[in-house]
Scaffold this active site. Structure first.
Site, PDB file in Angstrom:
ATOM      1  N   GLY A  89      40.526  52.870  10.662  1.00  0.00           N
ATOM      2  CA  GLY A  89      41.286  51.623  10.745  1.00  0.00           C
ATOM      3  C   GLY A  89      40.457  50.377  10.505  1.00  0.00           C
ATOM      4  CG  ASN A  96      39.400  52.030  -6.230  1.00  0.00           C
ATOM      5  OD1 ASN A  96      39.595  53.017  -5.520  1.00  0.00           O
ATOM      6  ND2 ASN A  96      38.657  51.001  -5.846  1.00  0.00           N
ATOM      7  CE1 TYR A 108      42.745  46.989  -2.345  1.00  0.00           C
ATOM      8  CE2 TYR A 108      43.415  45.879  -0.329  1.00  0.00           C
ATOM      9  CZ  TYR A 108      42.424  46.285  -1.201  1.00  0.00           C
ATOM     10  OH  TYR A 108      41.115  45.967  -0.934  1.00  0.00           O
TER      11      TYR A 108
END
Lengths: 173, 169
Positions: A103, A132, A139
């Protein structure tokens, strides 16, 4: 795993420089790194800093194999959208491989978003390399849109001789 | 054509706001513009500005039908590359259609480059839409590199609810 996220201090620049190089190695471009801790100290901790930085630290008992306790960082700066206003750009986000899955990356990203919110920023932007996949997935899972894919935005750069030539033209104005 | 380039001041914000909308019209996204003249005044001309601007002006005798002498602008801010150091980012570059082809766009961009070099910057970065052929051709003719095509960089954004969610402590 217990960790702490805090604003970077000037004394952290050697560690940040080490982590920048690790990230460049991961991105297969270590020869592109031209700056070292001296530039980070001058540019991030002077009167008008070019960037801000957060570091992730673990306690001594969790230090890395080589003895590092600074195990991740996020480097960011404020930008502006002439459509939406104040924004924040996340230039780098990195966590050492042995500390991933705890995290820390999410913690750094959320902290940058929180800092931006306090400054009334309405956008958080970054760039990621097309190959990537782990980062793109990370994201996307946080709700980021890929503007290159969805809207056709391309990142353009002038540097080295092309930047010098462009600047020379300004003298003729 | 006779024109001059100078640093923007707070009184220019009305014209900058006008030209921001004109640029958004050109990019087919007029409804995306949420900021106002007042936001520009606050964000660009207070103690820690989020951006800087330069304006292209023509003399009175060349003013537009509507009486404008401020005919182009570039809006930029300083940024950072953790690999290359200090950088400058050009957020907007715009010249009113009737004043194009006279070197004003090039002059604005060159000025941004010059300001960047003077501040110790090693890169000038910006973005362009893939369908915007005339702008892409213009930039390529000046010697830049498309790092999306050549290196695979994708531009990512978090906003609205996704950003609110991330920002929760």
């Amino acid at each position: 795993m217990h960790f702490k996220i805090r604003p970077a201090k000037k004394e952290d620049c050697k560690e940040i420089s080490r982590l920048i190089m690790e990230l460049a190695v991961y991105e297969n471009m270590p020869d592109q790194v031209k700056i070292a801790h001296e530039e980070l100290e001058r540019d991030g901790f002077g009167e008008n800093p070019f960037f801000q930085c957060l570091v992730a630290e673990v306690p001594e008992e969790h230090k890395s194999k080589e003895g590092f306790t600074v195990v991740g960082y996020a480097l960011y700066f404020y930008t502006y959208s002439t459509w939406k206003g104040r924004s924040i750009f996340l230039e780098d986000l990195y966590v050492m491989p042995e500390f991933r899955g705890n995290g820390i990356g999410k913690g750094l990203l959320c902290k940058v978003a929180e800092v931006g919110k306090k400054k009334e920023c309405v956008r958080l932007q970054l760039s990621v390399l097309d190959w990537n996949t782990p980062s793109r997935d990370f994201y996307a899972a946080k709700g980021a849109q890929d503007l290159t894919v969805s809207e056709g935005w391309h990142a353009i750069r002038f540097d080295g001789p092309s930047l010098d030539n462009l600047a020379k033209e300004a003298a003729k104005i | 054509m006779d024109f001059s380039i100078r640093a923007a001041n707070v009184e220019d914000c009305k014209d900058i706001a006008r030209m921001i909308v004109e640029l958004a019209d050109y990019e087919k996204v007029t409804d995306h513009v949420k900021i106002t003249q007042r936001d520009l005044e606050q964000d660009g001309f207070s103690k820690n500005p989020f951006f800087h601007g330069i304006i292209a002006e023509v003399p009175e005798q060349l003013r537009t039908k509507d009486g404008h002498t401020k005919v182009g602008y570039a809006l930029y801010f300083y940024s950072y590359s953790s690999w290359a150091g200090r950088a400058i980012y050009m957020e907007d570059l715009y010249v009113m259609p009737e004043f194009r082809g006279k070197g004003i766009g090039k002059a604005l961009m060159s000025k941004v480059a010059q300001l960047g070099l003077a501040a110790g910057c090693n890169q000038l970065n910006f973005t362009v839409l893939d369908w915007n052929k005339s702008s892409r051709d213009f930039y390529m003719s000046q010697g830049c590199c498309d790092v999306t095509t050549s290196m695979g960089y994708h531009c990512m954004r978090c906003e609205g609810e996704a950003l609110q969610h991330l920002a929760q402590p």
